[in-house]
Design an enzyme around this catalytic site. Sequence first.
Site, PDB file in Angstrom:
ATOM      1  N   ASP A 169      -4.071   3.244  -7.510  1.00  0.00           N
ATOM      2  CA  ASP A 169      -4.796   4.554  -7.781  1.00  0.00           C
ATOM      3  C   ASP A 169      -3.659   5.291  -8.471  1.00  0.00           C
ATOM      4  O   ASP A 169      -2.263   5.033  -8.242  1.00  0.00           O
ATOM      5  CB  ASP A 169      -5.483   5.360  -6.584  1.00  0.00           C
ATOM      6  CG  ASP A 169      -4.498   5.115  -5.422  1.00  0.00           C
ATOM      7  OD1 ASP A 169      -3.428   4.891  -5.491  1.00  0.00           O
ATOM      8  OD2 ASP A 169      -5.056   5.550  -4.365  1.00  0.00           O
ATOM      9  N   HIS A 197     -10.410   6.241   3.935  1.00  0.00           N
ATOM     10  CA  HIS A 197     -10.457   6.047   2.301  1.00  0.00           C
ATOM     11  C   HIS A 197      -9.396   4.932   2.191  1.00  0.00           C
ATOM     12  O   HIS A 197      -8.474   4.735   3.026  1.00  0.00           O
ATOM     13  CB  HIS A 197     -10.206   7.229   1.613  1.00  0.00           C
ATOM     14  CG  HIS A 197      -8.905   7.879   1.194  1.00  0.00           C
ATOM     15  ND1 HIS A 197      -8.556   9.046   1.514  1.00  0.00           N
ATOM     16  CD2 HIS A 197      -7.566   7.039   1.202  1.00  0.00           C
ATOM     17  CE1 HIS A 197      -7.205   9.294   1.402  1.00  0.00           C
ATOM     18  NE2 HIS A 197      -6.644   7.970   1.296  1.00  0.00           N
ATOM     19  N   GLU A 202     -12.945   7.944  -1.504  1.00  0.00           N
ATOM     20  CA  GLU A 202     -13.453   8.746  -0.222  1.00  0.00           C
ATOM     21  C   GLU A 202     -14.859   8.442   0.239  1.00  0.00           C
ATOM     22  O   GLU A 202     -15.651   7.946  -0.295  1.00  0.00           O
ATOM     23  CB  GLU A 202     -13.365  10.191  -1.140  1.00  0.00           C
ATOM     24  CG  GLU A 202     -12.211  10.538  -1.676  1.00  0.00           C
ATOM     25  CD  GLU A 202     -11.065  10.972  -0.747  1.00  0.00           C
ATOM     26  OE1 GLU A 202     -10.991  10.638   0.662  1.00  0.00           O
ATOM     27  OE2 GLU A 202     -10.199  11.898  -0.960  1.00  0.00           O
ATOM     28  N   ASN A 228      -9.278   9.646   6.730  1.00  0.00           N
ATOM     29  CA  ASN A 228     -10.617   9.679   6.863  1.00  0.00           C
ATOM     30  C   ASN A 228     -11.296   8.422   6.525  1.00  0.00           C
ATOM     31  O   ASN A 228     -12.630   8.387   6.155  1.00  0.00           O
ATOM     32  CB  ASN A 228     -11.380  10.709   5.926  1.00  0.00           C
ATOM     33  CG  ASN A 228     -10.670  10.536   4.530  1.00  0.00           C
ATOM     34  OD1 ASN A 228      -9.938   9.610   4.246  1.00  0.00           O
ATOM     35  ND2 ASN A 228     -11.125  11.279   3.434  1.00  0.00           N
TER      36      ASN A 228
HETATM   37  C1  GLP Z   1      -3.317   8.069  -0.321  1.00  0.00           C
HETATM   38  C2  GLP Z   1      -3.494   6.771  -1.223  1.00  0.00           C
HETATM   39  C3  GLP Z   1      -3.843   5.802  -0.354  1.00  0.00           C
HETATM   40  C4  GLP Z   1      -3.209   5.429   0.890  1.00  0.00           C
HETATM   41  C5  GLP Z   1      -3.216   6.889   1.828  1.00  0.00           C
HETATM   42  C6  GLP Z   1      -2.548   6.800   3.211  1.00  0.00           C
HETATM   43  O1  GLP Z   1      -4.248   9.357  -0.413  1.00  0.00           O
HETATM   44  N1  GLP Z   1      -4.220   7.106  -2.164  1.00  0.00           N
HETATM   45  O2  GLP Z   1      -3.751   4.471  -1.055  1.00  0.00           O
HETATM   46  O3  GLP Z   1      -3.471   4.390   1.787  1.00  0.00           O
HETATM   47  O4  GLP Z   1      -2.824   7.804   1.176  1.00  0.00           O
HETATM   48  O5  GLP Z   1      -1.225   7.340   2.902  1.00  0.00           O
HETATM   49  P1  GLP Z   1      -0.053   7.273   3.933  1.00  0.00           P
HETATM   50  O6  GLP Z   1       0.358   5.751   4.000  1.00  0.00           O
HETATM   51  O7  GLP Z   1       0.947   8.034   3.543  1.00  0.00           O
HETATM   52  O8  GLP Z   1      -0.691   7.561   5.190  1.00  0.00           O
END
Ligand code: GLP
Length: 244
Positions: free
Chosen positions: A67, A138, A143, A136
């Site tokens: 993404d 995702h 989402e 959440n």
């Molecule tokens: C972001 C990314 C996700 C990632 C998530 C969790 O929103 N788009 O791909 O898995 O955050 O991030 P973290 O690893 O910092 O908790």
Amino acid sequence: MKLHIVKNYDELSHAAAEKVAHIVKSNPKVVLGLPTGSTPLGMYKELIDMNKRKEISFKEVITFNLDEYQGLPREDVNSYYRFMWDNFFSHIDIVKENTNIPNGMADDVEKECTAYESRIEKAGGIDLMILGIGNNGHIGFNEPAQFFGGITHRVKLTENTIEANSRFFGAIDRVPRYAITMGIKSIMHCRSIMLLANGKAKAEAIKKALEGPITPELPASVLQLHRDLTVIVDKEAGSLLSCR
Ligand code: GLP
């Protein structure tokens, strides 16, 4: 599903890096799907070290990132392009042309999304998709919603995600409201998936993802249907699992 509950973040990073190293060694032209976020940072560090020690090479590896924020130029410190180059690509022997990240500045977003899917297809599909998970539930930027999203598309970020990610931006109103993400269909299409999570804040999402009903309201729950899923969590993220 293969579930590994490890002691702490270091063990998680090590186990994830070992799995990636194994697949890269057995197929130097492997196609990897890559996440951003804090979760995979330790894994990237271990892979950089392995590459420096010449245990693995990324010369022929192809990567597709999950993404990218919409509207952030590549050089912005918070773009996922910058994240990948700062934290991984600049430190390994990967070929720039083999790295793919959605272009968040594309004028025609729909065209960009279709082109991204075509590039994945042209590369022969993704062999191993590595995923983190949002608080959440995702995955990528898919989402919670009424329906599972399809292929790469533009999404409106939820307040929950905007707030969670505001820690990198300094202020909540600096967080982009939209992003481009590979869709649930694109993710489920990958030949194998490795889901990583650490810390207490992820425990509930992990519990629901692995043991709850399969619902687009908890996007990661769809992974239960994938035929080659490996989950690596630390003790805290796995603390609510009944199978622990
Ligand atoms: C972001 C990314 C996700 C990632 C998530 C969790 O929103 N788009 O791909 O898995 O955050 O991030 P973290 O690893 O910092 O908790």
